[in-house]
Design a protein around this motif. Structure first.
Motif, PDB file in Angstrom:
ATOM      1  N   PHE A 270     -49.321  58.003  19.578  1.00 16.62           N
ATOM      2  CA  PHE A 270     -48.909  58.526  20.877  1.00 16.62           C
ATOM      3  C   PHE A 270     -50.102  58.854  21.771  1.00 16.62           C
ATOM      4  CE2 PHE A 270     -45.466  59.200  17.957  1.00 16.62           C
ATOM      5  CZ  PHE A 270     -44.342  58.905  18.696  1.00 16.62           C
ATOM      6  N   CYS A 271     -51.098  59.544  21.217  1.00 12.73           N
ATOM      7  CA  CYS A 271     -52.245  59.954  22.042  1.00 12.73           C
ATOM      8  C   CYS A 271     -53.553  59.330  21.571  1.00 12.73           C
ATOM      9  CB  CYS A 271     -52.368  61.468  22.056  1.00 12.73           C
ATOM     10  SG  CYS A 271     -52.820  62.186  20.457  1.00 12.73           S
ATOM     11  N   SER A 272     -53.523  58.547  20.475  1.00 11.99           N
ATOM     12  CA  SER A 272     -54.691  57.850  19.914  1.00 11.99           C
ATOM     13  C   SER A 272     -55.708  58.782  19.267  1.00 11.99           C
ATOM     14  CB  SER A 272     -55.396  56.991  20.972  1.00 11.99           C
ATOM     15  OG  SER A 272     -54.516  56.018  21.496  1.00 11.99           O
ATOM     16  N   CYS A 273     -55.365  60.055  19.115  1.00 13.32           N
ATOM     17  CA  CYS A 273     -56.274  60.996  18.453  1.00 13.32           C
ATOM     18  C   CYS A 273     -56.401  60.646  16.970  1.00 13.32           C
ATOM     19  CB  CYS A 273     -55.749  62.415  18.616  1.00 13.32           C
ATOM     20  SG  CYS A 273     -56.695  63.671  17.728  1.00 13.32           S
ATOM     21  N   VAL A 274     -57.612  60.715  16.438  1.00  8.27           N
ATOM     22  CA  VAL A 274     -57.842  60.451  15.015  1.00  8.27           C
ATOM     23  C   VAL A 274     -57.778  61.783  14.260  1.00  8.27           C
ATOM     24  CG1 VAL A 274     -59.464  59.598  13.292  1.00  8.27           C
ATOM     25  CG2 VAL A 274     -59.215  58.393  15.481  1.00  8.27           C
ATOM     26  N   ASN A 275     -56.903  61.856  13.263  1.00  2.00           N
ATOM     27  CA  ASN A 275     -56.673  63.084  12.497  1.00  2.00           C
ATOM     28  C   ASN A 275     -57.036  62.884  11.030  1.00  2.00           C
ATOM     29  OD1 ASN A 275     -54.725  64.867  14.462  1.00  2.00           O
ATOM     30  ND2 ASN A 275     -54.293  62.692  14.682  1.00  2.00           N
ATOM     31  N   SER A 565     -19.406  68.075  13.080  1.00  2.56           N
ATOM     32  CA  SER A 565     -20.797  68.302  12.688  1.00  2.56           C
ATOM     33  C   SER A 565     -21.553  68.979  13.822  1.00  2.56           C
ATOM     34  CB  SER A 565     -21.450  66.959  12.343  1.00  2.56           C
ATOM     35  OG  SER A 565     -22.821  67.115  12.103  1.00  2.56           O
ATOM     36  N   ILE A 566     -22.343  69.985  13.480  1.00  3.84           N
ATOM     37  CA  ILE A 566     -22.995  70.778  14.526  1.00  3.84           C
ATOM     38  C   ILE A 566     -24.246  71.447  13.972  1.00  3.84           C
ATOM     39  CG2 ILE A 566     -21.639  72.868  14.022  1.00  3.84           C
ATOM     40  CD1 ILE A 566     -21.549  73.372  17.067  1.00  3.84           C
ATOM     41  N   GLY A 567     -25.220  71.678  14.845  1.00  2.76           N
ATOM     42  CA  GLY A 567     -26.413  72.459  14.536  1.00  2.76           C
ATOM     43  C   GLY A 567     -26.560  73.546  15.590  1.00  2.76           C
ATOM     44  N   PHE A 568     -27.309  74.587  15.287  1.00  2.23           N
ATOM     45  CA  PHE A 568     -27.398  75.736  16.185  1.00  2.23           C
ATOM     46  C   PHE A 568     -28.841  76.072  16.540  1.00  2.23           C
ATOM     47  CE2 PHE A 568     -23.269  76.249  14.172  1.00  2.23           C
ATOM     48  CZ  PHE A 568     -22.468  76.612  15.238  1.00  2.23           C
ATOM     49  N   ASP A 569     -28.955  76.855  17.624  1.00  2.00           N
ATOM     50  CA  ASP A 569     -30.254  77.386  18.057  1.00  2.00           C
ATOM     51  C   ASP A 569     -31.304  76.278  18.104  1.00  2.00           C
ATOM     52  OD1 ASP A 569     -31.989  79.294  18.919  1.00  2.00           O
ATOM     53  OD2 ASP A 569     -32.384  80.166  16.956  1.00  2.00           O
ATOM     54  N   ALA A 570     -30.993  75.242  18.883  1.00  2.00           N
ATOM     55  CA  ALA A 570     -31.807  74.029  18.867  1.00  2.00           C
ATOM     56  C   ALA A 570     -32.781  73.976  20.041  1.00  2.00           C
ATOM     57  CB  ALA A 570     -30.900  72.802  18.888  1.00  2.00           C
ATOM     58  N   ILE A 571     -33.940  73.384  19.771  1.00  2.00           N
ATOM     59  CA  ILE A 571     -34.921  73.077  20.805  1.00  2.00           C
ATOM     60  C   ILE A 571     -35.328  71.618  20.614  1.00  2.00           C
ATOM     61  CG2 ILE A 571     -37.203  73.559  21.760  1.00  2.00           C
ATOM     62  CD1 ILE A 571     -36.958  76.400  20.818  1.00  2.00           C
ATOM     63  N   MET A 572     -35.273  70.855  21.699  1.00  2.00           N
ATOM     64  CA  MET A 572     -35.619  69.439  21.630  1.00  2.00           C
ATOM     65  C   MET A 572     -36.790  69.149  22.545  1.00  2.00           C
ATOM     66  SD  MET A 572     -33.171  66.094  22.309  1.00  2.00           S
ATOM     67  CE  MET A 572     -33.459  65.905  24.068  1.00  2.00           C
ATOM     68  N   ARG A 573     -37.729  68.355  22.051  1.00  2.00           N
ATOM     69  CA  ARG A 573     -38.835  67.910  22.890  1.00  2.00           C
ATOM     70  C   ARG A 573     -38.998  66.404  22.728  1.00  2.00           C
ATOM     71  NH1 ARG A 573     -44.693  70.744  23.571  1.00  2.00           N
ATOM     72  NH2 ARG A 573     -43.320  72.251  24.587  1.00  2.00           N
ATOM     73  N   VAL A 574     -39.207  65.725  23.848  1.00  2.00           N
ATOM     74  CA  VAL A 574     -39.416  64.279  23.839  1.00  2.00           C
ATOM     75  C   VAL A 574     -40.882  64.004  24.144  1.00  2.00           C
ATOM     76  CG1 VAL A 574     -38.778  62.071  24.875  1.00  2.00           C
ATOM     77  CG2 VAL A 574     -37.043  63.848  24.564  1.00  2.00           C
ATOM     78  N   ARG A 575     -41.577  63.449  23.168  1.00  2.00           N
ATOM     79  CA  ARG A 575     -42.986  63.090  23.336  1.00  2.00           C
ATOM     80  C   ARG A 575     -43.103  61.591  23.568  1.00  2.00           C
ATOM     81  NH1 ARG A 575     -42.886  67.211  19.522  1.00  2.00           N
ATOM     82  NH2 ARG A 575     -44.257  68.981  20.025  1.00  2.00           N
ATOM     83  N   THR A 576     -44.095  61.222  24.347  1.00  2.00           N
ATOM     84  CA  THR A 576     -44.279  59.812  24.681  1.00  2.00           C
ATOM     85  C   THR A 576     -45.726  59.405  24.465  1.00  2.00           C
ATOM     86  OG1 THR A 576     -44.779  60.344  26.992  1.00  2.00           O
ATOM     87  CG2 THR A 576     -42.464  59.917  26.439  1.00  2.00           C
ATOM     88  N   GLY A 577     -45.928  58.093  24.406  1.00  2.00           N
ATOM     89  CA  GLY A 577     -47.284  57.578  24.341  1.00  2.00           C
ATOM     90  C   GLY A 577     -47.998  57.780  25.665  1.00  2.00           C
ATOM     91  N   THR A 578     -49.291  57.494  25.694  1.00  2.00           N
ATOM     92  CA  THR A 578     -50.061  57.668  26.916  1.00  2.00           C
ATOM     93  C   THR A 578     -49.576  56.690  27.985  1.00  2.00           C
ATOM     94  OG1 THR A 578     -51.719  56.136  26.045  1.00  2.00           O
ATOM     95  CG2 THR A 578     -52.109  58.480  25.701  1.00  2.00           C
TER      96      THR A 578
END
Length: 888
Positions: A270-275, A565-578
């Protein structure tokens, strides 16, 4: 889904990841070396439209250069070379067809003049002359070729791709239509059941994106139902260390990470960082640079999977408690006299046995509580040790609090006797009430306070029949003013009254409190305001006008709502490439900042539409990648991360972008952002070959312009229009597709011995016949239309009466189940359709030329709208004129 009859006049089990071959994991068997995958078959035979030859819609053409069938990997998966752990092919020339099979002769209609081959418009645009003008000119004035395409596209895609395995190992691959039955095999990209895009080839620059006029968006349904013949999501547990993430952009480990330096480091896709690779996660690489355990780890080889979250992902670093369901019943005069309260109480006695539970557990961990209210609130202690339930009354609704902690939220199995006793008593307790005023905001506030006290998330089931007029916070007044329709101030009718409700929404989201609202109005209730909290807490809104005591549709909706079917107290984040990023979000969500999508709950029906914008140039070689990460609490009280990954192509050629468009996803985007409708046929480059699916875009757009939300008509109630808007805002691609182009199915010519549903015809009055029977469904309701000259033997088989004249003048109120082939077949069709829809659908039976037929005809979207809006052919003429003006 079940359905119920109404008279027209009354208007996914997770499993641990295993190292067995894919077939044992639930995937369909993979073709042996040398054979092509089902989704990469050889080019189909060319078909003809009039005299134009073209490949069928939905089937890929010959693979482009460099596209090949990889040999099988160690676990039976194909080897997946390249920088991302999955086969990432570049733009595939010829992979997207252009043309439609069939022609006018395939459908009934007036005879058409045979077209001269030279008069067929070319699909090439040169200079400033747009082929679309000639195309529309031909279709509008020489025949109805374009009108055939909608049902033909669906039928053709089903014929070519239906029943096949869709393998997700190709970057930028356009999936089958939502109307097609297919099986997904996850091999590095998320299933289209979870993510669909408006185009699968992004423009490489912002200028190109601006020029093409196609919105770049993804429709994400993170909790979409997975069919039984597909593998449920695998669960990955990294123990106390938690999921592996990029140090810079925080993307989670996925097939797009490239391992280097002998496996000791990895480069983020996504960001090309080397880990650095954590010691406990280290694995050697093979001669192709892939980890030796590639196919043993879901996060390295699959597009969708789940991680067990550590305490770092939990509030206050404490494991969450299991959620709670609180049932809050309006016991005012109208609900008691109509029998609604008694119906709810009777249903809950059996429904609570079907609370959702974790796979492998015998009972549900969800706790339940009960509140009744009118202009004051009554809480009930149903602790298992009690012989009788105890009521506690809160009359000061201005300062809402929960009068008891112990005994309010209980385990149903433990307190079954006390709860059943309470449900028996509630209708009798309020049988003599004369109280007609109700509150609303304090009811929600009470639910939030109860969940806070229990330190858990949960859902409120609120059953309300009138606008809250009692003196209390959130009191509403009737602001319905039809004089504003058609004026600049019309939009104010659909803007919620803020104040206390705005703060209430924040409180609900912060606590993970989802609100589901069941409305039974007899008059204006201000759905725009009352539905605001449910729509921002990822809740559902149901509306039943003229409620009948035997409200089977309501009971069916309630059952599904409790069981799904259900889940609770959710937070969603969409990450993208550069090069691009998520900028706008549409759905039943709450946004406290520009990146985090907060959902008090997330279920299998809710979809979020995400729009992307460029902030740099995209690489055609590496493509565009995105990752949806959803943090949520399971119904068993476990914190998890659900990950969906998708990779797309990038191109500097508009032809590639247009060929990769998906009309169903596009129309979902436009339905949720109606003020931003654009014409995707404008300002296009040369050599543009439009795909078949884009040719039906006008019929969808015309239908969208005639929806209750956008049609300014005083004949439509403000509440109905507001309700429709809130419904569409949470819909996925499949739901908006059938809503905007309903299925019109002829039943009088069906083969009763076949299990298949008859092919739909164009949604127009022209397709109806006096001697026929037609079924029309749009995901919200089902109509059975009976022609005046319908054969008596068919009427006898369906209704057990000698002829149509023996049916009620207002239309029959039920479709009996009879012991004959026709009756069984029609009930089977309705049942099959209903099971695929998000809500139960009421069945309305209408006779030709009866008064009730007007309700049916407003869904024939190719005809002129009853409340305004042009017919499809008139709309084409309008577009034709507009384009000519733009280019002259």
């Amino acid at each position: 889904m079940p359905f119920y009859i109404e008279s027209p006049s009354s208007l996914a089990a997770p499993q641990q990841f295993q190292t067995s071959p894919p077939a044992a994991m639930g995937h369909p068997p993979i073709s042996p070396p040398g054979q092509q995958l089902p989704s990469l078959g050889s080019p189909p035979p060319m078909t003809t439209i009039g005299s134009v030859t073209a490949p069928p819609m939905g089937m890929p053409g010959p693979p482009g250069p460099g596209v090949h069938q990889p040999p099988l990997g160690p676990q039976g998966y194909p080897q997946q070379p390249g920088p991302y752990g999955a086969q990432m092919a570049g733009p595939q020339s010829g992979a997207f067809p252009g043309g439609f099979p069939g022609g006018p002769a395939q459908m009934a209609g007036p005879p058409q003049k045979k077209l001269d081959p030279d008069s067929i418009p070319s699909t090439v645009i040169t200079g400033n002359k747009c082929y679309f003008i000639k195309y529309l000119n031909l279709c509008t004035f020489q025949g109805t070729l374009i009108c055939l395409l909608q049902t033909q596209v669906i039928e053709d895609d089903q014929a070519k791709r239906g029943g096949q395995v869709y393998v997700t190992n190709i970057r930028g691959q356009v999936p089958p239509l939502v109307t097609t039955d297919f099986t997904v095999q996850d091999q590095g990209n998320a299933s289209p059941r979870f993510m669909r895009c408006t185009t699968y080839s992004f423009p490489s620059t912002a200028d190109l994106a601006k020029q093409c006029k196609v919105p770049l968006a993804a429709i994400i349904k993170p909790f979409a139902t997975v069919p039984k013949n597909e593998t449920p999501l695998y669960i990955v547990n990294h123990g106390e260390t938690g999921p592996i993430r990029c140090n810079r952009c925080k993307a989670y480990m996925c097939p797009y990470m490239q391992f280097i330096d002998g496996g000791r480091r990895y480069q983020c896709g996504f960001c090309s960082c080397v880990n650095e690779v954590p010691v406990q996660y280290f694995q050697h690489l093979d001669h192709m640079g892939r980890r030796m355990d590639l196919y043993e780890r879901p996060e390295l080889s699959l597009g969708s999977y789940e991680f067990i979250a550590t305490l770092d992902y939990c509030k206050n670093n404490k494991p969450p408690n299991p959620p709670a369901y609180i049932f809050m019943i309006d016991v005012s005069y109208n609900n008691i006299k109509s029998g609604l309260v008694k119906l709810i109480c009777e249903e809950l006695k059996t429904l609570l046995d079907r609370l959702p539970k974790e796979e492998g557990t015998e009972t549900s961990a969800i706790k339940v509580g009960f509140v009744t209210y009118n202009k004051i609130l009554h809480f009930y202690n149903v602790k298992s040790a009690l012989a009788q339930p105890q009521m506690m009354v809160v009359s000061d609704v201005a300062e809402m609090f929960v009068p008891l902690l112990d005994g309010f939220l209980v385990n149903f199995q433990e307190s079954r006797a006390v709860i059943n006793n309470l449900l028996e008593q509630i209708p009798d307790m309020f049988a003599d009430t004369n109280e007609s005023e109700t509150v609303f905001s304090p009811v929600i506030q009470a639910g939030v306070e109860a969940l806070k006290a229990a330190e858990c998330s949960g859902k409120l089931f609120i059953f309300q029949s009138s606008i809250p007029t009692a003196e209390a916070p959130g009191k509403l007044k009737n602001r319905d003013d039809l004089k504003l329709v058609g004026t600049e101030k019309e939009k104010t009718l659909f803007q919620p009254q803020r104040g206390v409700y705005e703060q209430l929404t924040k409180d609900c989201v912060a606590q993970g409190c989802c609100v589901d609202l069941f409305l039974f109005p007899n008059q204006f209730v201000d759905i725009a305001t009352m539905g605001d909290v449910p729509s921002h807490t990822s809740g559902s809104i149901y509306k039943y006008s003229n409620f009948q005591v035997n409200g089977q549709q309501f009971l069916s909706d309630l059952r599904r709502d409790v069981e799904k079917s259900i889940g609770f107290d959710a937070i969603m984040r969409v990450r993208t490439g550069t090069g691009f990023r998520a900028t706008d979000f549409f759905g039943a969500i709450y946004m406290n900042n520009t990146t985090d999508v907060e959902m008090a709950a997330v279920d299998c029906d809710k979809a979020v539409t995400v729009e992307f914008k460029h902030d740099d140039t995209l690489s055609e070689e590496s493509g565009a990648v995105m990752q949806c990460a959803l943090l949520y609490t399971t119904i068993g009280g476990q914190r998890r991360l659900r990950i969906h990954n998708l990779s797309l192509n990038c191109s500097s050629q508009l032809s590639e972008l247009y060929k990769s468009c998906e009309t169903d996803a596009l129309i979902n985007f436009f339905a949720k952002s109606g003020d931003r409708i654009t014409n995707s046929y404008r300002n296009v480059h040369e050599n543009l070959i439009l795909p078949d699916a884009m040719k039906v875009f006008p019929v969808y757009m015309n239908s969208l312009l005639k929806t209750p939300t956008l049609v300014g008509s005083t004949e439509l109630s403000t509440d109905d229009r507001a309700f429709h808007r809130l419904l569409v805002n949470a819909m996925g691609v499949e739901e908006t597709q059938v809503l905007l182009y309903p299925r019109l199915i002829p039943l009088h010519t069906m083969d009763v011995s076949s299990e298949a549903i008859p092919a739909p015809v164009r949604c127009s009055e022209e397709r109806l016949s006096e001697s026929g029977i037609f079924l029309l469904e749009n995901g919200l309701c089902v109509f059975l239309w009976l022609g005046q000259a319908c054969p008596p033997d068919l009427i006898q088989n369906l209704f057990n009466v000698p002829s149509l004249g023996h049916l009620s003048s207002e239309g029959p109120t039920s479709l009996p189940v009879l012991d004959n082939a026709h009756s069984r077949k029609i009930h089977s069709i309705i049942s099959s359709i209903s099971q695929r829809r998000a809500t139960s659908m009421k069945l309305l039976i209408v006779k030709q030329k009866d008064r009730s037929e007007m309700l049916f005809r407003q869904h024939l979207v190719e005809d002129k709208g009853l409340h305004g809006g042009a017919s499809y052919m008139d709309f084409l003429c309008y577009v034709h004129r507009e384009i000519r003006q733009l280019l002259t």
